[in-house]
Motif scaffolding. Structure first.
Motif, PDB file in Angstrom:
ATOM      1  N   GLU A   7       3.252 -18.425 -19.762  1.00  0.00           N
ATOM      2  CA  GLU A   7       1.998 -18.317 -18.421  1.00  0.00           C
ATOM      3  C   GLU A   7       1.728 -19.369 -18.106  1.00  0.00           C
ATOM      4  O   GLU A   7       1.579 -20.505 -18.590  1.00  0.00           O
ATOM      5  CB  GLU A   7       0.942 -17.687 -20.068  1.00  0.00           C
ATOM      6  CG  GLU A   7       1.013 -16.651 -20.550  1.00  0.00           C
ATOM      7  CD  GLU A   7       0.895 -15.028 -20.103  1.00  0.00           C
ATOM      8  OE1 GLU A   7       0.801 -14.868 -18.490  1.00  0.00           O
ATOM      9  OE2 GLU A   7       0.769 -14.387 -20.326  1.00  0.00           O
ATOM     10  N   ILE A   8       0.885 -18.808 -16.958  1.00  0.00           N
ATOM     11  CA  ILE A   8      -0.422 -20.725 -16.553  1.00  0.00           C
ATOM     12  C   ILE A   8      -0.918 -20.643 -17.271  1.00  0.00           C
ATOM     13  O   ILE A   8      -2.390 -19.722 -17.025  1.00  0.00           O
ATOM     14  CB  ILE A   8      -0.235 -19.888 -14.506  1.00  0.00           C
ATOM     15  CG1 ILE A   8       1.090 -19.539 -14.003  1.00  0.00           C
ATOM     16  CG2 ILE A   8      -0.641 -21.124 -14.082  1.00  0.00           C
ATOM     17  CD1 ILE A   8       2.223 -20.770 -13.900  1.00  0.00           C
ATOM     18  N   ALA A   9      -1.340 -21.516 -17.469  1.00  0.00           N
ATOM     19  CA  ALA A   9      -2.698 -21.796 -18.261  1.00  0.00           C
ATOM     20  C   ALA A   9      -4.006 -22.136 -17.065  1.00  0.00           C
ATOM     21  O   ALA A   9      -4.114 -22.369 -15.680  1.00  0.00           O
ATOM     22  CB  ALA A   9      -2.566 -23.077 -19.467  1.00  0.00           C
ATOM     23  N   THR A  10      -4.982 -22.221 -17.822  1.00  0.00           N
ATOM     24  CA  THR A  10      -5.875 -22.786 -17.093  1.00  0.00           C
ATOM     25  C   THR A  10      -6.283 -24.003 -15.993  1.00  0.00           C
ATOM     26  O   THR A  10      -7.115 -23.997 -14.751  1.00  0.00           O
ATOM     27  CB  THR A  10      -7.528 -22.320 -17.589  1.00  0.00           C
ATOM     28  OG1 THR A  10      -7.473 -23.355 -18.745  1.00  0.00           O
ATOM     29  CG2 THR A  10      -7.846 -21.111 -17.224  1.00  0.00           C
ATOM     30  N   ASP A  11      -5.579 -24.978 -16.089  1.00  0.00           N
ATOM     31  CA  ASP A  11      -4.791 -26.038 -15.594  1.00  0.00           C
ATOM     32  C   ASP A  11      -3.931 -26.385 -15.053  1.00  0.00           C
ATOM     33  O   ASP A  11      -3.432 -26.968 -13.783  1.00  0.00           O
ATOM     34  CB  ASP A  11      -5.012 -27.094 -16.679  1.00  0.00           C
ATOM     35  CG  ASP A  11      -3.794 -27.594 -17.279  1.00  0.00           C
ATOM     36  OD1 ASP A  11      -3.081 -26.280 -17.688  1.00  0.00           O
ATOM     37  OD2 ASP A  11      -3.233 -28.231 -18.368  1.00  0.00           O
ATOM     38  N   GLY A  12      -3.193 -25.298 -14.511  1.00  0.00           N
ATOM     39  CA  GLY A  12      -2.226 -24.666 -13.937  1.00  0.00           C
ATOM     40  C   GLY A  12      -0.435 -25.012 -14.468  1.00  0.00           C
ATOM     41  O   GLY A  12       0.175 -25.050 -14.339  1.00  0.00           O
ATOM     42  N   ARG A  13      -0.574 -25.776 -15.607  1.00  0.00           N
ATOM     43  CA  ARG A  13       0.828 -26.296 -16.213  1.00  0.00           C
ATOM     44  C   ARG A  13       1.363 -24.336 -17.241  1.00  0.00           C
ATOM     45  O   ARG A  13       0.278 -23.782 -16.672  1.00  0.00           O
ATOM     46  CB  ARG A  13       0.327 -27.221 -17.495  1.00  0.00           C
ATOM     47  CG  ARG A  13       0.461 -26.451 -19.020  1.00  0.00           C
ATOM     48  CD  ARG A  13       0.121 -27.423 -19.795  1.00  0.00           C
ATOM     49  NE  ARG A  13      -0.824 -28.453 -19.775  1.00  0.00           N
ATOM     50  CZ  ARG A  13      -1.003 -29.557 -19.914  1.00  0.00           C
ATOM     51  NH1 ARG A  13       0.335 -30.002 -20.781  1.00  0.00           N
ATOM     52  NH2 ARG A  13      -1.665 -31.204 -19.590  1.00  0.00           N
ATOM     53  N   ALA A  61      -2.305 -22.212  -2.957  1.00  0.00           N
ATOM     54  CA  ALA A  61      -2.463 -23.504  -2.910  1.00  0.00           C
ATOM     55  C   ALA A  61      -3.898 -23.827  -3.654  1.00  0.00           C
ATOM     56  O   ALA A  61      -3.947 -24.458  -3.996  1.00  0.00           O
ATOM     57  CB  ALA A  61      -2.516 -23.555  -1.814  1.00  0.00           C
ATOM     58  N   ASN A  62      -4.858 -22.392  -3.777  1.00  0.00           N
ATOM     59  CA  ASN A  62      -5.818 -22.612  -4.818  1.00  0.00           C
ATOM     60  C   ASN A  62      -6.801 -23.635  -4.106  1.00  0.00           C
ATOM     61  O   ASN A  62      -7.306 -24.483  -5.189  1.00  0.00           O
ATOM     62  CB  ASN A  62      -5.243 -23.016  -5.993  1.00  0.00           C
ATOM     63  CG  ASN A  62      -6.655 -22.701  -6.910  1.00  0.00           C
ATOM     64  OD1 ASN A  62      -7.293 -22.287  -6.911  1.00  0.00           O
ATOM     65  ND2 ASN A  62      -6.900 -24.010  -7.988  1.00  0.00           N
ATOM     66  N   LEU A  63      -6.706 -23.842  -2.971  1.00  0.00           N
ATOM     67  CA  LEU A  63      -7.682 -25.399  -2.182  1.00  0.00           C
ATOM     68  C   LEU A  63      -7.916 -26.487  -2.442  1.00  0.00           C
ATOM     69  O   LEU A  63      -8.177 -27.245  -2.679  1.00  0.00           O
ATOM     70  CB  LEU A  63      -9.167 -24.538  -2.583  1.00  0.00           C
ATOM     71  CG  LEU A  63      -9.820 -22.862  -2.190  1.00  0.00           C
ATOM     72  CD1 LEU A  63     -11.581 -22.744  -2.426  1.00  0.00           C
ATOM     73  CD2 LEU A  63      -9.610 -22.852  -0.671  1.00  0.00           C
ATOM     74  N   ALA A 120     -14.583 -32.059   0.942  1.00  0.00           N
ATOM     75  CA  ALA A 120     -14.031 -31.405  -0.494  1.00  0.00           C
ATOM     76  C   ALA A 120     -12.757 -31.827  -1.011  1.00  0.00           C
ATOM     77  O   ALA A 120     -12.168 -32.824  -0.941  1.00  0.00           O
ATOM     78  CB  ALA A 120     -13.764 -29.934   0.151  1.00  0.00           C
ATOM     79  N   GLN A 121     -12.426 -31.731  -2.013  1.00  0.00           N
ATOM     80  CA  GLN A 121     -10.987 -32.078  -2.668  1.00  0.00           C
ATOM     81  C   GLN A 121      -9.668 -32.025  -1.900  1.00  0.00           C
ATOM     82  O   GLN A 121      -9.376 -30.777  -1.360  1.00  0.00           O
ATOM     83  CB  GLN A 121     -10.893 -31.077  -4.279  1.00  0.00           C
ATOM     84  CG  GLN A 121     -10.091 -30.482  -3.597  1.00  0.00           C
ATOM     85  CD  GLN A 121      -9.780 -29.521  -5.420  1.00  0.00           C
ATOM     86  OE1 GLN A 121     -10.001 -30.012  -6.645  1.00  0.00           O
ATOM     87  NE2 GLN A 121      -9.476 -28.251  -5.546  1.00  0.00           N
ATOM     88  N   CYS A 122      -8.769 -33.139  -1.835  1.00  0.00           N
ATOM     89  CA  CYS A 122      -7.638 -33.100  -1.588  1.00  0.00           C
ATOM     90  C   CYS A 122      -6.946 -33.901  -2.281  1.00  0.00           C
ATOM     91  O   CYS A 122      -6.901 -34.511  -2.569  1.00  0.00           O
ATOM     92  CB  CYS A 122      -7.811 -33.482  -0.080  1.00  0.00           C
ATOM     93  SG  CYS A 122      -5.973 -33.660   0.068  1.00  0.00           S
TER      94      CYS A 122
HETATM   95  C1  LIG Z   1      -7.755 -23.858  -9.202  1.00  0.00           C
HETATM   96  O1  LIG Z   1      -8.319 -24.842  -8.538  1.00  0.00           O
HETATM   97  C2  LIG Z   1      -9.363 -24.951 -10.060  1.00  0.00           C
HETATM   98  C3  LIG Z   1     -10.547 -25.934 -10.025  1.00  0.00           C
HETATM   99  O2  LIG Z   1      -9.542 -27.291  -8.099  1.00  0.00           O
HETATM  100  C4  LIG Z   1      -9.170 -25.579 -11.079  1.00  0.00           C
HETATM  101  O3  LIG Z   1      -9.749 -25.723 -12.106  1.00  0.00           O
HETATM  102  C5  LIG Z   1      -7.962 -24.562 -11.875  1.00  0.00           C
HETATM  103  O4  LIG Z   1      -6.902 -25.156 -12.699  1.00  0.00           O
HETATM  104  C6  LIG Z   1      -6.827 -24.476 -10.614  1.00  0.00           C
HETATM  105  N1  LIG Z   1      -6.305 -23.424 -11.332  1.00  0.00           N
HETATM  106  C7  LIG Z   1      -4.443 -23.669 -11.324  1.00  0.00           C
HETATM  107  C8  LIG Z   1      -4.109 -22.148 -11.761  1.00  0.00           C
HETATM  108  O5  LIG Z   1      -4.409 -24.668 -11.076  1.00  0.00           O
END
Ligand SMILES: *[C@@H]1O[C@H](CO)[C@@H](O)[C@H](O)[C@H]1NC(C)=O
Ligand SMILES: Cc1cc2nc3c(=O)[nH]c(=O)nc-3n(C[C@H](O)[C@H](O)[C@H](O)COP(=O)(O)OP(=O)(O)OC[C@H]3O[C@@H](n4cnc5c(N)ncnc54)[C@H](O)[C@@H]3O)c2cc1C
Ligand SMILES: *[C@@H]1O[C@H](CO)[C@@H](O)[C@H](O)[C@H]1NC(C)=O
Ligand SMILES: *[C@@H]1O[C@H](CO)[C@@H](O)[C@H](O)[C@H]1NC(C)=O
Ligand SMILES: *[C@@H]1O[C@H](CO)[C@@H](O)[C@H](O)[C@H]1NC(C)=O
Ligand SMILES: *[C@@H]1O[C@H](CO)[C@@H](O)[C@H](O)[C@H]1NC(C)=O
Length: 584
Positions: free
Chosen positions: A572-578, A121-123, A133-135
């Motif tokens: 692949e999962i990119a750094t932003d999650g896509r 869930a990556n917080l 904190a973020q939601c």
């Molecule tokens: C995980 O959370 C961080 C911080 O909010 C964000 O920058 C990152 O893109 C997220 N990673 C994924 C794989 O969703």
């Protein structure tokens, strides 16, 4: 995962008092390509919320109409713990309840989106982070289809194909690999597909009682239905695992495995909607390759399963027993050696058991099962260990019981299982290690090094070596396995840095102690380190090329994708999650 008999706080306390060696290695211990900079070329990626190609609210509403209003948008489970989720107010009472229920599997199962393994869930919206904190929806699936039939599956698959959206299948959310969640994905939520019935089944290879089980049926629900007819079904040790989902599709271990084999070994039929949108029946003789792949080759990969039909077996009187002892000195490991050398004979006599190795040198058999046997039989089977304990003067507790049915033994020994808040690793330990005194010694040394380094282990000791009635794709290593090691460190709700370090410790220190003993060996694809450096060999072994070819046939457009699933390397999962395609 399994009930220890010790409370979580007790285990945590033992964990804290043991030496914790935290290595300063980098988080990039995962396959180096796992995270990579944001793709510039959107056409290589699935559309993501915020992209021009992401459906507008009107387009989602249109899709919703085509599926009879079954579309649900995600309101994160812990949003009342924060100020910032639109439309949800901070509510301290609700938040306290959410926190109190967090370790109950049912709490997550009833939601459309929350994975039990919080790491995935990556917080995004965590109940244990501060109020400010973020939601956000973040790593959760933003939308699910509350599916009830093949038509819902087909329409959802058609929609994600047409709109280039990532698809996820969510059943219970038990998955430890992060397969049942996904940023920017539309999920098929199978939880409400509860149809189940008992059949008299006849086919070329099997004549007898069987159960047809819908995709959303829990292990406990199938177990109860079978019990009413004096029958048993091979289900998980955790009663709330989804029996037709990732559990059986991934292999599936059970207290009944010594008697009847893996869950995947029980399957007679699958009803499945493929990546092409076709509803197919797969049996050992019809769409045989798809049957083979679905039976042990991993969930969420080849198609969306609507139901499976499995063999049932006769229930009977079942013996159970528990054993525990703690011994700080190295005499502890002498006892472990006696237990391990004795284990093949225990399994060969038809028993299965769950044995734990915990910090502070605590050994625990939390559950054991002997169908059609007595607790005296179990005591006789474990006599070498009990005798060694008597002679060593180590205090222990042994308690044997006789139950009228398997289910009575199961629910008495295993009354309640929590969500496992852990950082997971693991390995299959082959019987061949028992052949020489030296190799048993090296196994004991490895277990000792793991415990001394702050690792904890639950071992599933069941005989899975019988060849299945119908060939399937469960890792061939299961047919040589003495026991499965479920290895872990405790997940820290309040400190993600600790989790990152503890995960690295699993990958770089704890798992390797077992890999060294079993080079080229296997893991259980549902219960292993998701960052395992030997993926895919350790997960799938020699089956990988054939599984990949079958996937290509039934899912040519990679509609189904999951971390550590067959075909994972294509995306692949990119750094932003896509989710983005690998390569040019
Ligand atoms: C995980 O959370 C961080 C911080 O909010 C964000 O920058 C990152 O893109 C997220 N990673 C994924 C794989 O969703
Ligand atoms: C507390 C706990 C105890 C466990 N005990 C055991 C045990 O005793 N024995 C054992 O073998 N395992 C056990 N597991 C592991 C379990 O088998 C896996 O977590 C498994 O993935 C759970 O399947 P699910 O469908 O319930 O979960 P989900 O997380 O909902 O799904 C897991 C995966 O299966 C896929 N999937 C689900 N439904 C379908 C479908 N209808 N069609 C296609 N793909 C689908 C999903 O895409 C996802 O990839 C346990 C896990 C936990 C958390
Ligand atoms: C889908 O339609 C139903 C019925 O009209 C509605 O209750 C639900 O909120 C809609 N879902 C979304 C995401 O708008
Ligand atoms: C999902 O659909 C089922 C019927 O299949 C219904 O009973 C249930 O209330 C729905 N759940 C949600 C959250 O809408
Ligand atoms: C086996 O190992 C033990 C030490 O664990 C040793 O005492 C014993 O002599 C060995 N037995 C044989 C047959 O090598
Ligand atoms: C979190 O854990 C890390 C490493 O274990 C430690 O250095 C850090 O101080 C912890 N942070 C907090 C806020 O406790």
């Amino acid at each position: 995962m399994f009930e220890t008999g010790l409370s979580k706080t007790q285990i945590q306390t033992v964990a804290l008092t043991s030496t914790a060696i935290l290595l300063g290695a980098v988080w990039m211990a995962r396959p180096s390509s796992f995270l990579f900079p944001l793709q510039q070329h959107e056409h290589h990626c699935r559309c993501f919320p915020g992209d021009d190609c992401w459906p507008s609210l009107e387009e989602w509403a249109d899709f919703n109409k085509t599926i009879g209003g079954k579309l649900i948008s995600t309101i994160p489970i812990a949003s009342p713990c924060h100020d910032s989720f639109p439309g949800v107010d901070y509510d301290p009472d609700k938040c306290a309840q959410i926190r109190a229920n967090w370790e109950r599997p049912e709490f997550h199962i009833e939601t459309t989106h929350s994975p039990m393994a919080a790491l995935f869930a990556n917080l995004s919206c965590d109940p244990f982070t501060p109020r400010d904190a973020q939601c956000i929806v973040g790593a959760y699936v933003p939308y699910v289809v509350n599916a009830s039939d093949a038509d819902d599956y087909r329409k959802t698959i058609a929609f994600v194909k047409e709109r280039n959206i990532r698809l996820v299948i969510r059943n219970t959310g038990h998955d430890y690999m992060g397969k049942s969640t996904g940023a920017g994905a539309l999920a098929i939520w199978t939880h409400n597909i509860k149809e189940r019935s008992i059949l008299d089944y006849t086919s070329a290879g099997y004549t007898g009682k069987a159960m047809k089980i819908g995709a959303g049926v829990l292990s406990s629900e199938a177990i109860e239905m079978a019990k009413a007819e004096g029958l048993v079904v091979v289900g998980g040790d955790c009663p709330s695992v989804g029996i037709a989902g990732g559990y059986t599709q991934g292999g599936g271990t059970s207290p009944l495995s010594t008697k009847f084999g893996l869950a995947a070994d029980q399957v007679l039929e699958w009803e499945v909607v493929t990546g092409k949108g076709e509803l197919l029946t797969a049996t050992p003789t019809q769409n045989q390759d798809l049957y083979w792949a679905l039976s042990g080759g991993g969930g969420g990969t080849y198609g969306a399963v609507l139901s499976m039909t499995v063999m049932l077996h006769r229930d009977g009187p079942t013996a159970g027993a528990t054993l525990s002892f703690t011994e700080p000195s190295d005499k502890f490991w002498d006892m472990v050696k006696v237990f391990l050398m004795n284990l093949p004979a225990v399994l060969d006599a038809g028993a299965s058991l769950y044995a734990w190795y915990l910090p502070g040198n605590t050994f625990l058999i939390s559950q054991s099962y002997l169908l059609e046997g007595t607790s005296q039989d179990l005591q006789r089977l474990l006599q070498p260990t009990l005798k060694a304990l008597d002679e060593s003067g180590i205090l222990y507790t042994w308690e044997g019981h006789d139950y009228p049915t398997f289910q009575d033994a199961f629910y008495t020994q295993n009354p309640k299982q929590d969500v496992a808040e852990i950082n997971l690793g693991g390995r299959l330990i082959p019987r061949s290690l028992m052949k020489s005194n030296d190799s048993v010694d090296s196994l004991v040394d490895a277990l000792k090094s793991i415990v001394d380094n702050g690792g904890m282990m639950a071992t599933v000791c069941a005989d899975t070596t019988h060849p299945p009635t119908f060939p399937n794709s469960a890792h061939p290593a299961w047919r040589e396995t003495l026991f499965l090691v479920f290895l872990y460190t405790i997940y820290d709700r309040y400190n993600m840095t600790t989790n990152i370090l503890n995960k690295q410790k699993v990958t770089n220190v704890l798992d390797p102690a077992l890999v060294k003993l079993t080079p080229g060996g296997a893991v259980y694809l549902n219960e292993a380190d998701n960052n395992h450096p030997d993926w895919p060999d350790a997960f799938y072994g020699p089956n990988y090329p054939k599984l990949a070819a079958i996937k290509k046939m039934y899912d040519p457009e990679d509609i189904f994708w999951g971390p550590t699933a067959v075909g994972r390397e294509m995306w692949e999962i990119a750094t932003d999650g896509r989710l983005c395609k690998v390569g040019p």
